[in-house]
Design an enzyme around this catalytic site. Structure first.
Site, PDB file in Angstrom:
ATOM      1  N   GLY A 264      33.016 -27.424   1.228  1.00 34.66           N
ATOM      2  CA  GLY A 264      32.088 -27.857   2.253  1.00 34.66           C
ATOM      3  C   GLY A 264      32.870 -28.620   3.469  1.00 34.66           C
ATOM      4  O   GLY A 264      32.253 -28.911   4.545  1.00 34.66           O
ATOM      5  N   GLY A 300      36.113 -23.340   1.469  1.00 36.15           N
ATOM      6  CA  GLY A 300      36.358 -21.787   1.992  1.00 36.15           C
ATOM      7  C   GLY A 300      36.682 -22.061   3.251  1.00 36.15           C
ATOM      8  O   GLY A 300      37.750 -21.918   3.689  1.00 36.15           O
ATOM      9  N   ARG A 301      35.563 -22.472   4.014  1.00 37.23           N
ATOM     10  CA  ARG A 301      35.688 -22.497   5.556  1.00 37.23           C
ATOM     11  C   ARG A 301      37.150 -23.091   6.005  1.00 37.23           C
ATOM     12  O   ARG A 301      37.785 -22.777   7.026  1.00 37.23           O
ATOM     13  CB  ARG A 301      34.599 -23.108   6.323  1.00 37.23           C
ATOM     14  CG  ARG A 301      34.541 -23.148   7.813  1.00 37.23           C
ATOM     15  CD  ARG A 301      33.575 -24.277   8.256  1.00 37.23           C
ATOM     16  NE  ARG A 301      32.448 -24.064   7.402  1.00 37.23           N
ATOM     17  CZ  ARG A 301      31.375 -23.562   7.995  1.00 37.23           C
ATOM     18  NH1 ARG A 301      31.530 -22.500   8.920  1.00 37.23           N
ATOM     19  NH2 ARG A 301      30.189 -23.570   7.101  1.00 37.23           N
ATOM     20  N   ARG A 337      27.431 -15.990  13.384  1.00 37.52           N
ATOM     21  CA  ARG A 337      27.262 -17.398  13.129  1.00 37.52           C
ATOM     22  C   ARG A 337      26.648 -18.101  14.587  1.00 37.52           C
ATOM     23  O   ARG A 337      25.621 -18.572  14.561  1.00 37.52           O
ATOM     24  CB  ARG A 337      28.264 -18.026  13.185  1.00 37.52           C
ATOM     25  CG  ARG A 337      29.101 -17.682  12.020  1.00 37.52           C
ATOM     26  CD  ARG A 337      30.335 -18.507  11.354  1.00 37.52           C
ATOM     27  NE  ARG A 337      29.770 -19.983  10.785  1.00 37.52           N
ATOM     28  CZ  ARG A 337      29.642 -20.913  11.635  1.00 37.52           C
ATOM     29  NH1 ARG A 337      30.454 -20.938  12.915  1.00 37.52           N
ATOM     30  NH2 ARG A 337      29.282 -21.993  11.226  1.00 37.52           N
ATOM     31  N   TYR A 341      23.210 -19.893  13.523  1.00 34.76           N
ATOM     32  CA  TYR A 341      23.068 -21.305  13.526  1.00 34.76           C
ATOM     33  C   TYR A 341      23.249 -22.217  14.591  1.00 34.76           C
ATOM     34  O   TYR A 341      23.880 -23.154  14.842  1.00 34.76           O
ATOM     35  CB  TYR A 341      24.327 -21.572  12.518  1.00 34.76           C
ATOM     36  CG  TYR A 341      24.402 -20.750  11.122  1.00 34.76           C
ATOM     37  CD1 TYR A 341      23.644 -21.077  10.024  1.00 34.76           C
ATOM     38  CD2 TYR A 341      25.447 -20.023  11.023  1.00 34.76           C
ATOM     39  CE1 TYR A 341      23.729 -20.520   9.092  1.00 34.76           C
ATOM     40  CE2 TYR A 341      25.659 -19.264   9.854  1.00 34.76           C
ATOM     41  CZ  TYR A 341      24.881 -19.508   8.815  1.00 34.76           C
ATOM     42  OH  TYR A 341      24.900 -18.931   7.509  1.00 34.76           O
ATOM     43  N   CYS A 369      20.416  -5.149  21.302  1.00 37.01           N
ATOM     44  CA  CYS A 369      19.004  -5.230  21.895  1.00 37.01           C
ATOM     45  C   CYS A 369      18.130  -6.138  21.592  1.00 37.01           C
ATOM     46  O   CYS A 369      17.038  -6.107  21.078  1.00 37.01           O
ATOM     47  CB  CYS A 369      18.180  -4.059  21.879  1.00 37.01           C
ATOM     48  SG  CYS A 369      19.190  -2.461  22.263  1.00 37.01           S
ATOM     49  N   GLU A 370      18.752  -7.661  21.433  1.00 34.92           N
ATOM     50  CA  GLU A 370      17.746  -8.837  21.486  1.00 34.92           C
ATOM     51  C   GLU A 370      18.567  -9.923  21.951  1.00 34.92           C
ATOM     52  O   GLU A 370      19.754  -9.996  22.107  1.00 34.92           O
ATOM     53  CB  GLU A 370      17.634  -9.066  19.949  1.00 34.92           C
ATOM     54  CG  GLU A 370      18.549  -9.193  18.876  1.00 34.92           C
ATOM     55  CD  GLU A 370      17.769  -9.198  17.572  1.00 34.92           C
ATOM     56  OE1 GLU A 370      17.470 -10.314  17.431  1.00 34.92           O
ATOM     57  OE2 GLU A 370      17.995  -8.212  16.759  1.00 34.92           O
ATOM     58  N   TYR A 398      33.295 -16.615   7.073  1.00 41.64           N
ATOM     59  CA  TYR A 398      31.798 -16.505   7.599  1.00 41.64           C
ATOM     60  C   TYR A 398      31.841 -15.469   8.765  1.00 41.64           C
ATOM     61  O   TYR A 398      30.908 -15.592   9.526  1.00 41.64           O
ATOM     62  CB  TYR A 398      30.837 -17.565   7.736  1.00 41.64           C
ATOM     63  CG  TYR A 398      31.071 -18.527   6.558  1.00 41.64           C
ATOM     64  CD1 TYR A 398      30.471 -17.930   5.178  1.00 41.64           C
ATOM     65  CD2 TYR A 398      31.799 -19.653   6.444  1.00 41.64           C
ATOM     66  CE1 TYR A 398      30.935 -18.612   4.192  1.00 41.64           C
ATOM     67  CE2 TYR A 398      31.874 -20.509   5.238  1.00 41.64           C
ATOM     68  CZ  TYR A 398      31.298 -20.034   4.166  1.00 41.64           C
ATOM     69  OH  TYR A 398      31.500 -20.821   2.922  1.00 41.64           O
TER      70      TYR A 398
HETATM   71  N1  LLP Z   1      31.140 -23.579  -3.079  1.00 41.81           N
HETATM   72  C1  LLP Z   1      29.711 -23.300  -3.220  1.00 41.81           C
HETATM   73  C2  LLP Z   1      28.799 -23.304  -4.527  1.00 41.81           C
HETATM   74  C3  LLP Z   1      28.893 -22.952  -1.856  1.00 41.81           C
HETATM   75  O1  LLP Z   1      27.754 -22.377  -1.916  1.00 41.81           O
HETATM   76  C4  LLP Z   1      29.877 -22.674  -0.850  1.00 41.81           C
HETATM   77  C5  LLP Z   1      29.344 -22.234   0.419  1.00 41.81           C
HETATM   78  C6  LLP Z   1      31.360 -22.949  -0.765  1.00 41.81           C
HETATM   79  C7  LLP Z   1      31.721 -23.488  -2.060  1.00 41.81           C
HETATM   80  C8  LLP Z   1      32.020 -23.157   0.237  1.00 41.81           C
HETATM   81  O2  LLP Z   1      31.837 -23.867   1.224  1.00 41.81           O
HETATM   82  P1  LLP Z   1      32.879 -23.988   2.682  1.00 41.81           P
HETATM   83  O3  LLP Z   1      33.801 -24.787   2.016  1.00 41.81           O
HETATM   84  O4  LLP Z   1      33.254 -22.716   3.198  1.00 41.81           O
HETATM   85  O5  LLP Z   1      32.022 -24.889   3.545  1.00 41.81           O
HETATM   86  N2  LLP Z   1      27.296 -19.022   6.284  1.00 41.81           N
HETATM   87  C9  LLP Z   1      27.741 -20.275   6.613  1.00 41.81           C
HETATM   88  C10 LLP Z   1      28.188 -20.762   5.369  1.00 41.81           C
HETATM   89  C11 LLP Z   1      27.531 -20.839   4.074  1.00 41.81           C
HETATM   90  C12 LLP Z   1      27.985 -21.523   3.283  1.00 41.81           C
HETATM   91  C13 LLP Z   1      27.441 -21.265   1.941  1.00 41.81           C
HETATM   92  N3  LLP Z   1      28.242 -21.813   0.546  1.00 41.81           N
HETATM   93  C14 LLP Z   1      28.154 -20.414   8.138  1.00 41.81           C
HETATM   94  O6  LLP Z   1      28.551 -19.306   8.688  1.00 41.81           O
HETATM   95  O7  LLP Z   1      28.385 -21.531   8.372  1.00 41.81           O
END
Ligand code: LLP
Length: 446
Positions: A264, A300-301, A337, A341, A369-370, A398
């Site tokens: 997160g 992740g991000r 994205r 969002y 087309c949107e 993402y």
């Molecule tokens: N662990 C779990 C259980 C998760 O559900 C997620 C992300 C992560 C770790 C990794 O989170 P990060 O470190 O990447 O924030 N598509 C959206 C983000 C969806 C995140 C879903 N879960 C976007 O483009 O912002």
């Protein structure tokens, strides 16, 4: 500079400011925008656009920074890359070489992680709706840990594991009911969200886990949301509740071997305050440190986001009644994205001459087309002509994983840059592949 018009977006960072925070990118007079040592215009020419480009150097640097912050805080920690944000095999391979494991949420991800050489012993399986087949597959692979998200799922895992003669190592995902103050679509740690079990039920469910065949309870887990930039308060609150739970469980004589702290950590797409890995490590240390347990992280991000760009070519500039539209050959089917969002992504021309030209506001749109197929509104950009190329920044997380073939647009190519080398690591989908798998029923062929 079109000064009066520019005021609307006066707060947007300049190209130079954006690049200063992304050391794998630099703008050169002759070569234009360069990733590591490769001019991105060269990749756009060779591979075509749209194309995702990832910096191996940035991935390594960020993985090391995160691990370094955890060990500097005196934590025993493992990092499991949340591959939902980028499941490219080569990206995973680079991260696996840095010692990262994987956080997977489907059998597909589990298979890709294994194909990238990530050992089963470094894989954790999260998710609110794992199917019986997926659980069976995870047990057959003997992965490190399954994060269970409900009392019902625990019964399911127990039955499957016992039937297979296996013991599942299960952590219980707890919903700590804290507000991570992020976008509503990606907040996960509030009681009304579908994730985890209520903290008030957690001890009973954990005790039940310990009594069931086929399950070895190994710890507790939480993940409160994604793109968290509002400081460490929500993390601290969530981890403090987890620590309290672990103490309760210990009093009951239940085994707790580790704590999964989730992911997160946010990144500055525009100019958001950037929480550091050091701050996160400090929050973990302060709240969970006394327990003396190893911790796991699922980022992740933070690792992959800044490491990638999406290259797009300008199809044409269109003067609308109210706006200048820059129509590019990437669309919401590629980078979802902004449409999903209202996300802000930096947009930098690949040509240094263009980047140095007078700026005026533009709507940057794709050809779909949107109206939601809009990447940026009122963005300060130079005049751009057909064939000019731009980079959408921070598209390494993402990005490609969320793309689709909407409007029958083939999936874009993916490229890895490593120093002065680059390689296509996922081919652009062909039109033949786009049709692949479609069949006409016999009654329509006559
Ligand atoms: N662990 C779990 C259980 C998760 O559900 C997620 C992300 C992560 C770790 C990794 O989170 P990060 O470190 O990447 O924030 N598509 C959206 C983000 C969806 C995140 C879903 N879960 C976007 O483009 O912002």
């Amino acid at each position: 500079m079109a000064a009066p018009l520019a005021l609307a977006d006066a707060a947007d960072p300049s190209f130079a400011e954006l690049l200063a925070l992304r050391p794998h990118l630099s703008l050169h007079a002759m070569d234009g925008l360069v990733m590591e040592e490769v001019p991105l215009a060269h990749i756009a020419r060779e591979v075509g656009t749209p194309a995702w480009v990832y910096s191996a150097g940035a991935l390594r640097r960020r993985a090391r920074a995160l691990k370094g912050a955890l060990s500097a805080a005196g934590l025993t920690a493992t990092v499991h890359f949340a591959m939902k944000c980028n499941d490219n095999l080569s990206v995973l391979k680079v991260l696996a070489a840095e010692g990262l494991g994987a956080d997977v949420v489907s059998e597909g991800e589990l298979r890709i992680a294994r194909a990238a050489g990530i050992p089963a012993s470094a894989i954790v399986f999260s998710g609110v709706g794992k199917t019986e087949d997926e659980i069976r597959h995870a047990l057959a692979e003997d992965i490190f840990q399954i994060n269970a998200e409900s009392a019902e799922e625990i019964e399911m895992i127990s039955a499957i594991a016992a039937g297979m003669g296996r013991t599942a190592r299960v952590a219980l995902r707890v919903n700590p009911d804290v507000d991570a103050k992020t976008h509503a679509k990606i907040t996960t740690g509030k009681s009304e969200n579908k994730f985890g079990v209520a903290i008030s039920d957690a001890a009973d469910i954990y005790a039940r886990m310990a009594s069931l065949p086929g399950i070895a309870p190994v710890g507790v887990a939480t993940h409160i949301g994604s793109q968290i930039t509002a400081g460490m308060a929500a993390y601290r609150a969530a981890y403090a509740r987890l620590a309290e739970l672990v103490r309760d469980l210990r009093v009951q004589g239940l085994p707790v071997e580790r704590v999964d702290c989730g992911g997160g950590l946010g990144i500055p797409y525009r100019d958001e305050p950037a929480p550091t890995p050091e701050a996160l490590a400090g929050a973990i240390r302060a709240t969970l440190g006394d327990l003396g347990l190893p911790v796991m992280l699922e980022p992740g991000r933070w690792i992959a986001g800044p490491a990638g760009v999406l290259l797009a070519s300008v199809v044409l500039q269109k003067r609308g009644a109210a706006h200048r539209f820059v129509v590019v050959d990437a669309a919401m089917n590629d980078l979802l994205r902004p449409a999903m969002y209202e996300a802000w992504h930096g947009i930098v021309p690949l040509s240094a001459a263009r980047a140095a030209s007078p700026l005026s506001p533009a709507e940057v749109v794709g050809p779909i087309c949107e109206t939601g197929d809009t990447f940026a509104r009122g963005r300060l950009l130079p005049e751009l002509v057909t064939g000019d190329t731009v980079a959408f920044l921070d598209a390494g997380a993402y990005g490609a994983v969320m793309s689709s073939t909407y409007n029958a647009r083939p999936l874009a190519a993916e490229v890895l840059v490593d120093g002065a080398r680059f390689a296509v690591v996922r081919e652009r989908q062909s039109y033949e592949e786009l049709l692949h798998g479609q069949r006409l029923p016999e009654w329509l062929t006559t």
